[in-house]
Scaffold this motif. Structure first.
Motif, PDB file in Angstrom:
ATOM      1  N   LEU A  58      -0.097  13.355 -65.160  1.00 32.01           N
ATOM      2  CA  LEU A  58      -1.141  12.510 -64.574  1.00 32.01           C
ATOM      3  C   LEU A  58      -0.551  11.171 -64.136  1.00 32.01           C
ATOM      4  CD1 LEU A  58      -4.228  12.456 -63.988  1.00 32.01           C
ATOM      5  CD2 LEU A  58      -4.464  11.237 -66.153  1.00 32.01           C
ATOM      6  N   ARG A  59       0.312  10.598 -64.966  1.00 28.07           N
ATOM      7  CA  ARG A  59       0.940   9.317 -64.624  1.00 28.07           C
ATOM      8  C   ARG A  59       1.755   9.443 -63.339  1.00 28.07           C
ATOM      9  NH1 ARG A  59       0.469   4.350 -63.797  1.00 28.07           N
ATOM     10  NH2 ARG A  59       2.339   3.143 -64.072  1.00 28.07           N
ATOM     11  N   HIS A  60       2.496  10.530 -63.200  1.00 26.92           N
ATOM     12  CA  HIS A  60       3.268  10.763 -61.979  1.00 26.92           C
ATOM     13  C   HIS A  60       2.354  10.756 -60.754  1.00 26.92           C
ATOM     14  CE1 HIS A  60       6.071  12.550 -59.123  1.00 26.92           C
ATOM     15  NE2 HIS A  60       5.136  13.448 -58.858  1.00 26.92           N
ATOM     16  N   TYR A  61       1.233  11.457 -60.855  1.00 24.18           N
ATOM     17  CA  TYR A  61       0.333  11.545 -59.707  1.00 24.18           C
ATOM     18  C   TYR A  61      -0.518  10.291 -59.532  1.00 24.18           C
ATOM     19  CZ  TYR A  61       1.953  16.126 -58.580  1.00 24.18           C
ATOM     20  OH  TYR A  61       2.749  17.165 -58.187  1.00 24.18           O
ATOM     21  N   TYR A  65      -0.446   9.240 -55.737  1.00 26.23           N
ATOM     22  CA  TYR A  65      -1.687   9.238 -54.957  1.00 26.23           C
ATOM     23  C   TYR A  65      -2.403   7.887 -54.929  1.00 26.23           C
ATOM     24  CZ  TYR A  65      -1.470  14.395 -55.192  1.00 26.23           C
ATOM     25  OH  TYR A  65      -1.105  15.708 -55.101  1.00 26.23           O
ATOM     26  N   GLY A  66      -2.072   6.997 -55.830  1.00 26.95           N
ATOM     27  CA  GLY A  66      -2.736   5.702 -55.851  1.00 26.95           C
ATOM     28  C   GLY A  66      -4.037   5.670 -56.642  1.00 26.95           C
ATOM     29  N   PHE A  67      -4.259   6.655 -57.500  1.00 28.85           N
ATOM     30  CA  PHE A  67      -5.438   6.659 -58.374  1.00 28.85           C
ATOM     31  C   PHE A  67      -5.030   6.114 -59.735  1.00 28.85           C
ATOM     32  CE2 PHE A  67      -6.609  10.622 -55.874  1.00 28.85           C
ATOM     33  CZ  PHE A  67      -7.588  10.006 -55.126  1.00 28.85           C
ATOM     34  N   HIS A  86      -5.538   4.249 -53.676  1.00 27.33           N
ATOM     35  CA  HIS A  86      -5.906   2.890 -54.065  1.00 27.33           C
ATOM     36  C   HIS A  86      -7.269   2.806 -54.746  1.00 27.33           C
ATOM     37  CE1 HIS A  86      -2.370   1.781 -51.892  1.00 27.33           C
ATOM     38  NE2 HIS A  86      -2.842   2.387 -50.819  1.00 27.33           N
ATOM     39  N   LEU A  87      -7.314   3.350 -55.935  1.00 28.67           N
ATOM     40  CA  LEU A  87      -8.531   3.351 -56.730  1.00 28.67           C
ATOM     41  C   LEU A  87      -8.161   2.931 -58.147  1.00 28.67           C
ATOM     42  CD1 LEU A  87     -11.522   4.184 -57.235  1.00 28.67           C
ATOM     43  CD2 LEU A  87     -10.672   6.478 -57.666  1.00 28.67           C
ATOM     44  N   VAL A  88      -8.886   1.958 -58.698  1.00 28.39           N
ATOM     45  CA  VAL A  88      -8.613   1.472 -60.048  1.00 28.39           C
ATOM     46  C   VAL A  88      -9.907   1.509 -60.855  1.00 28.39           C
ATOM     47  CG1 VAL A  88      -7.832  -0.488 -61.434  1.00 28.39           C
ATOM     48  CG2 VAL A  88      -6.801  -0.064 -59.204  1.00 28.39           C
ATOM     49  N   ILE A  89      -9.861   2.208 -62.006  1.00 26.41           N
ATOM     50  CA  ILE A  89     -11.004   2.254 -62.915  1.00 26.41           C
ATOM     51  C   ILE A  89     -10.509   1.881 -64.301  1.00 26.41           C
ATOM     52  CG2 ILE A  89     -12.808   3.674 -63.954  1.00 26.41           C
ATOM     53  CD1 ILE A  89     -12.758   5.422 -61.461  1.00 26.41           C
ATOM     54  N   ASN A  90     -11.092   0.853 -64.897  1.00 27.42           N
ATOM     55  CA  ASN A  90     -10.725   0.453 -66.247  1.00 27.42           C
ATOM     56  C   ASN A  90     -10.982   1.617 -67.202  1.00 27.42           C
ATOM     57  OD1 ASN A  90     -11.479  -0.674 -69.040  1.00 27.42           O
ATOM     58  ND2 ASN A  90     -10.436  -2.400 -68.058  1.00 27.42           N
ATOM     59  N   PRO A  91     -10.045   1.894 -68.118  1.00 27.94           N
ATOM     60  CA  PRO A  91     -10.205   3.063 -69.003  1.00 27.94           C
ATOM     61  C   PRO A  91     -11.382   2.970 -69.967  1.00 27.94           C
ATOM     62  CG  PRO A  91      -8.187   1.858 -69.530  1.00 27.94           C
ATOM     63  CD  PRO A  91      -8.758   1.237 -68.301  1.00 27.94           C
ATOM     64  N   LYS A  92     -11.966   1.798 -70.149  1.00 27.94           N
ATOM     65  CA  LYS A  92     -13.118   1.659 -71.047  1.00 27.94           C
ATOM     66  C   LYS A  92     -14.447   1.851 -70.321  1.00 27.94           C
ATOM     67  CE  LYS A  92     -10.576  -1.580 -73.905  1.00 27.94           C
ATOM     68  NZ  LYS A  92     -10.397  -3.007 -74.209  1.00 27.94           N
ATOM     69  N   GLN A 103     -12.274   5.469 -51.611  1.00 28.89           N
ATOM     70  CA  GLN A 103     -10.987   4.793 -51.682  1.00 28.89           C
ATOM     71  C   GLN A 103     -11.155   3.277 -51.725  1.00 28.89           C
ATOM     72  OE1 GLN A 103     -12.292   6.208 -49.012  1.00 28.89           O
ATOM     73  NE2 GLN A 103     -11.932   4.889 -47.244  1.00 28.89           N
ATOM     74  N   GLY A 104     -10.178   2.621 -52.336  1.00 28.70           N
ATOM     75  CA  GLY A 104     -10.165   1.167 -52.387  1.00 28.70           C
ATOM     76  C   GLY A 104     -11.092   0.550 -53.415  1.00 28.70           C
TER      77      GLY A 104
END
Length: 183
Positions: A58-61, A65-67, A86-92, A103-104
């Motif tokens: 998952l870390r590799h992808y 992919y930018g997720f 280019h997608l960022v979601i806080n793990p909490k 995207q974004g």
């Protein structure tokens, strides 16, 4: 017949429950491939060998992919990534079922102030390209967050959110024709 969470996620894309091999064929699409690996990493999270394998994969992808979505993130069934990159979601963060994220998008933690913490996002929420959702806020069910919106306040059920700062407009069936193939 009981369907797996991966089948429910892929149902959102095709409107059909797919076999394991049909799902693997669809994994040529980066967004579907990432969802598949994300769910596998979640499933094997507590297993020492397969858990580590899927976490590294998952870390590799994530990089490829930018997720940036981690296995610890609680996301309900029927998750759909409309486009990749280019997608960022806080793990909490907690996200309900039948949610679309474009995207974004950034779903982030606020580290200080009255909204210190992470968002909780309800069911059937559509988050458009380049939207930002930040802080200890609650996004209700059936909410459409328009592209480029900046959301730092609670949003009630059945609403459309636009702009920066966010303008919230009540609307029945806010996500109608935006969220398809609901499970």
């Amino acid at each position: 017949m009981s369907h797996s969470i991966i089948q429910k996620d892929f149902y959102r894309e095709s409107g059909k429950y797919l076999s394991y091999f049909q799902i693997l064929r669809k994994c040529f699409s980066p967004n579907l491939h990432y969802i598949y690996l994300f769910r596998k990493a979640q499933k094997h999270h507590r297993k020492p060998i397969t858990g580590l394998f899927y976490k590294l994969l998952l870390r590799h992808y994530q990089i490829r992919y930018g997720f940036q979505i981690y296995p610890e993130t609680q996301i309900g069934e029927g998750f759909y990534l409309g486009h990749w990159g280019h997608l960022v979601i806080n793990p909490k963060t907690k996200i309900g079922k039948n949610c679309n994220i474009a995207q974004g998008v950034t779903i982030a933690q606020a580290n200080r102030g009255k909204n210190e913490g992470v968002p909780v996002i309800g069911n059937e929420v559509w988050i458009g390209p380049n939207a930002v959702v930040v802080g200890n806020i609650t996004i209700g069910d059936d909410v459409l967050i328009a592209p480029n919106a900046y959301v730092t306040t609670d949003v009630p059920d059945h609403s459309v959110v636009t702009g920066n700062p966010a303008v919230i407009t009540p609307r029945a069936h806010a996500t109608e024709h935006y969220i398809n193939n609901k499970i």
